[in-house]
Design a protein around this motif. Sequence first.
Motif, PDB file in Angstrom:
ATOM      1  N   PRO A  52     -51.374 -11.407 -12.226  1.00 38.86           N
ATOM      2  CA  PRO A  52     -51.308 -11.092 -13.660  1.00 38.86           C
ATOM      3  C   PRO A  52     -52.473 -11.655 -14.454  1.00 38.86           C
ATOM      4  CG  PRO A  52     -49.158 -11.775 -12.854  1.00 38.86           C
ATOM      5  CD  PRO A  52     -50.137 -12.044 -11.757  1.00 38.86           C
ATOM      6  N   LEU A  53     -52.988 -12.829 -14.048  1.00 37.07           N
ATOM      7  CA  LEU A  53     -54.120 -13.419 -14.759  1.00 37.07           C
ATOM      8  C   LEU A  53     -55.389 -12.599 -14.581  1.00 37.07           C
ATOM      9  CD1 LEU A  53     -53.593 -17.212 -13.982  1.00 37.07           C
ATOM     10  CD2 LEU A  53     -53.366 -16.111 -16.214  1.00 37.07           C
ATOM     11  N   ILE A  54     -55.580 -12.021 -13.384  1.00 37.42           N
ATOM     12  CA  ILE A  54     -56.809 -11.294 -13.089  1.00 37.42           C
ATOM     13  C   ILE A  54     -56.704  -9.821 -13.470  1.00 37.42           C
ATOM     14  CG2 ILE A  54     -58.385 -10.584 -11.245  1.00 37.42           C
ATOM     15  CD1 ILE A  54     -57.691 -13.138  -9.784  1.00 37.42           C
ATOM     16  N   PHE A  55     -55.562  -9.197 -13.139  1.00 41.75           N
ATOM     17  CA  PHE A  55     -55.425  -7.750 -13.284  1.00 41.75           C
ATOM     18  C   PHE A  55     -54.522  -7.329 -14.434  1.00 41.75           C
ATOM     19  CE2 PHE A  55     -56.337  -8.415  -8.723  1.00 41.75           C
ATOM     20  CZ  PHE A  55     -57.515  -7.704  -8.644  1.00 41.75           C
ATOM     21  N   GLY A  56     -53.850  -8.266 -15.084  1.00 42.70           N
ATOM     22  CA  GLY A  56     -52.982  -7.910 -16.196  1.00 42.70           C
ATOM     23  C   GLY A  56     -51.512  -7.984 -15.836  1.00 42.70           C
ATOM     24  N   GLY A  57     -50.664  -7.888 -16.855  1.00 43.40           N
ATOM     25  CA  GLY A  57     -49.246  -8.109 -16.696  1.00 43.40           C
ATOM     26  C   GLY A  57     -48.503  -7.059 -15.896  1.00 43.40           C
ATOM     27  N   LYS A  58     -49.139  -5.929 -15.596  1.00 45.42           N
ATOM     28  CA  LYS A  58     -48.468  -4.900 -14.803  1.00 45.42           C
ATOM     29  C   LYS A  58     -48.597  -5.135 -13.303  1.00 45.42           C
ATOM     30  CE  LYS A  58     -48.871  -1.256 -18.278  1.00 45.42           C
ATOM     31  NZ  LYS A  58     -49.368   0.110 -18.580  1.00 45.42           N
ATOM     32  N   SER A  59     -49.322  -6.176 -12.904  1.00 47.35           N
ATOM     33  CA  SER A  59     -49.472  -6.508 -11.491  1.00 47.35           C
ATOM     34  C   SER A  59     -48.467  -7.604 -11.146  1.00 47.35           C
ATOM     35  CB  SER A  59     -50.903  -6.979 -11.210  1.00 47.35           C
ATOM     36  OG  SER A  59     -51.098  -7.191  -9.838  1.00 47.35           O
ATOM     37  N   LEU A  60     -47.374  -7.238 -10.466  1.00 49.23           N
ATOM     38  CA  LEU A  60     -46.260  -8.138 -10.204  1.00 49.23           C
ATOM     39  C   LEU A  60     -45.988  -8.182  -8.707  1.00 49.23           C
ATOM     40  CD1 LEU A  60     -43.900  -6.936 -13.074  1.00 49.23           C
ATOM     41  CD2 LEU A  60     -45.438  -8.907 -13.115  1.00 49.23           C
ATOM     42  N   ILE A  61     -46.270  -9.325  -8.076  1.00 47.60           N
ATOM     43  CA  ILE A  61     -46.138  -9.479  -6.631  1.00 47.60           C
ATOM     44  C   ILE A  61     -45.136 -10.595  -6.333  1.00 47.60           C
ATOM     45  CG2 ILE A  61     -47.353  -9.793  -4.446  1.00 47.60           C
ATOM     46  CD1 ILE A  61     -48.397  -7.447  -6.083  1.00 47.60           C
ATOM     47  N   PHE A  62     -44.160 -10.298  -5.479  1.00 47.52           N
ATOM     48  CA  PHE A  62     -43.164 -11.281  -5.054  1.00 47.52           C
ATOM     49  C   PHE A  62     -43.282 -11.502  -3.547  1.00 47.52           C
ATOM     50  CE2 PHE A  62     -41.549  -9.391  -8.915  1.00 47.52           C
ATOM     51  CZ  PHE A  62     -41.061 -10.483  -9.615  1.00 47.52           C
ATOM     52  N   GLY A  63     -42.917 -12.720  -3.108  1.00 50.77           N
ATOM     53  CA  GLY A  63     -43.081 -13.049  -1.699  1.00 50.77           C
ATOM     54  C   GLY A  63     -41.904 -13.800  -1.123  1.00 50.77           C
ATOM     55  N   TYR A  64     -41.909 -13.895   0.199  1.00 52.88           N
ATOM     56  CA  TYR A  64     -40.875 -14.610   0.946  1.00 52.88           C
ATOM     57  C   TYR A  64     -41.534 -15.333   2.112  1.00 52.88           C
ATOM     58  CZ  TYR A  64     -37.111 -15.357   4.343  1.00 52.88           C
ATOM     59  OH  TYR A  64     -36.248 -15.920   5.264  1.00 52.88           O
ATOM     60  N   GLU A  65     -41.202 -16.622   2.305  1.00 51.40           N
ATOM     61  CA  GLU A  65     -41.703 -17.401   3.431  1.00 51.40           C
ATOM     62  C   GLU A  65     -40.528 -17.954   4.229  1.00 51.40           C
ATOM     63  OE1 GLU A  65     -44.673 -21.168   4.571  1.00 51.40           O
ATOM     64  OE2 GLU A  65     -44.198 -20.715   2.455  1.00 51.40           O
ATOM     65  N   ARG A  66     -40.633 -17.862   5.562  1.00 51.94           N
ATOM     66  CA  ARG A  66     -39.603 -18.359   6.465  1.00 51.94           C
ATOM     67  C   ARG A  66     -40.213 -19.387   7.407  1.00 51.94           C
ATOM     68  NH1 ARG A  66     -34.136 -19.153   7.660  1.00 51.94           N
ATOM     69  NH2 ARG A  66     -33.938 -19.345   9.933  1.00 51.94           N
ATOM     70  N   ILE A  67     -39.598 -20.582   7.458  1.00 54.61           N
ATOM     71  CA  ILE A  67     -40.076 -21.654   8.325  1.00 54.61           C
ATOM     72  C   ILE A  67     -39.584 -21.413   9.748  1.00 54.61           C
ATOM     73  CG2 ILE A  67     -40.143 -24.131   8.732  1.00 54.61           C
ATOM     74  CD1 ILE A  67     -41.552 -23.140   6.181  1.00 54.61           C
ATOM     75  N   LEU A  68     -40.496 -21.539  10.720  1.00 53.28           N
ATOM     76  CA  LEU A  68     -40.182 -21.404  12.134  1.00 53.28           C
ATOM     77  C   LEU A  68     -40.285 -22.776  12.809  1.00 53.28           C
ATOM     78  CD1 LEU A  68     -42.341 -18.202  12.755  1.00 53.28           C
ATOM     79  CD2 LEU A  68     -39.910 -18.314  12.166  1.00 53.28           C
ATOM     80  N   LYS A  69     -40.187 -22.802  14.101  1.00 52.68           N
ATOM     81  CA  LYS A  69     -40.294 -24.063  14.838  1.00 52.68           C
ATOM     82  C   LYS A  69     -41.741 -24.552  14.858  1.00 52.68           C
ATOM     83  CE  LYS A  69     -36.403 -23.105  17.954  1.00 52.68           C
ATOM     84  NZ  LYS A  69     -35.990 -22.941  19.378  1.00 52.68           N
ATOM     85  N   ASN A  70     -41.891 -25.842  15.159  1.00 50.98           N
ATOM     86  CA  ASN A  70     -43.210 -26.452  15.366  1.00 50.98           C
ATOM     87  C   ASN A  70     -44.121 -26.328  14.154  1.00 50.98           C
ATOM     88  OD1 ASN A  70     -42.490 -27.070  18.081  1.00 50.98           O
ATOM     89  ND2 ASN A  70     -43.045 -24.988  18.688  1.00 50.98           N
ATOM     90  N   ASN A  71     -43.547 -26.524  12.952  1.00 49.62           N
ATOM     91  CA  ASN A  71     -44.341 -26.507  11.724  1.00 49.62           C
ATOM     92  C   ASN A  71     -45.126 -25.206  11.540  1.00 49.62           C
ATOM     93  OD1 ASN A  71     -43.670 -28.921  10.445  1.00 49.62           O
ATOM     94  ND2 ASN A  71     -45.065 -30.087  11.747  1.00 49.62           N
TER      95      ASN A  71
END
Length: 263
Positions: A52-71
């Motif tokens: 949003p800071l670079i491309f404007g308020g219409k750029s909306l990205i959501f994410g998900y992170e999942r922890i696995l074994k061994n860091n």
Amino acid sequence: MKNFYPKSFRLLYSIVLLSAFGLTNLRAQSTDSVYKPSREFKNTIRFNVTNPLIFGGKSLIFGYERILKNNRSFSVNIGQAALPNFENGFSDEFRSNTVLSEGGFHISGDYRFYLGKLNKYSAPRGVYIGPYYSYNRFSKGHDWEYTKEGTTTPKEFNSDLSLKIQQIGFELGYQFVFWKRFSVDLILIGPGIASYKIKATAEGNLTDEERQQFFDKLNQALKDKFPGYSGTVGDGDGEFEKSGYRSTTSFGYRYMINVGYRF
């Protein structure tokens, strides 16, 4: 290459970057052991505050992170992408009347290795490295006025732009965790190879010279937003007098700040 970040973002990024490396050095010197909390939260949902800071308020990205074994972990990001209005990147001769259409899409993913010898805590807190892939698609239609210097009567014309970017590379990042539940994820360095496919049209009563001038301004606006973009639209061979399509590959970069919630 021009710096494409807004001043406020550059200041925020510099402060967080210095803090990240300072904490990394302090923890690396204090202990080589890995501390594991009594309860582990393996999932994080997050929001990308950089786009949003670079491309404007219409750029909306959501994410998900999942922890696995061994860091280790994997993450995916998906959302709406949008090009900014280009009027400020053009000269006074080209004025944008109306945005006729716009759209875009983003998807990306990475695989992370959290470096146990540098991090006091287990993943997802601390320094990480790993490969990434991203895909972006943008489209935008504008209604323009062109007023040649020394004249008062403008010419009207429409432009359409379609841009697709694929990028693969390797990243270095740091993730903070606050009160066990909240995270700030920084992708600090992300060099890679990017493929750009672009189609542009400029329909109206412009002369060939005026149309080429418009494409030159468009190239410069894209360079300001996408480091590594080489400027391929209408490069003087006549192919792009009205429209055209180009594909090119060059170096790309990846910088990102995400805020997240762990569960």
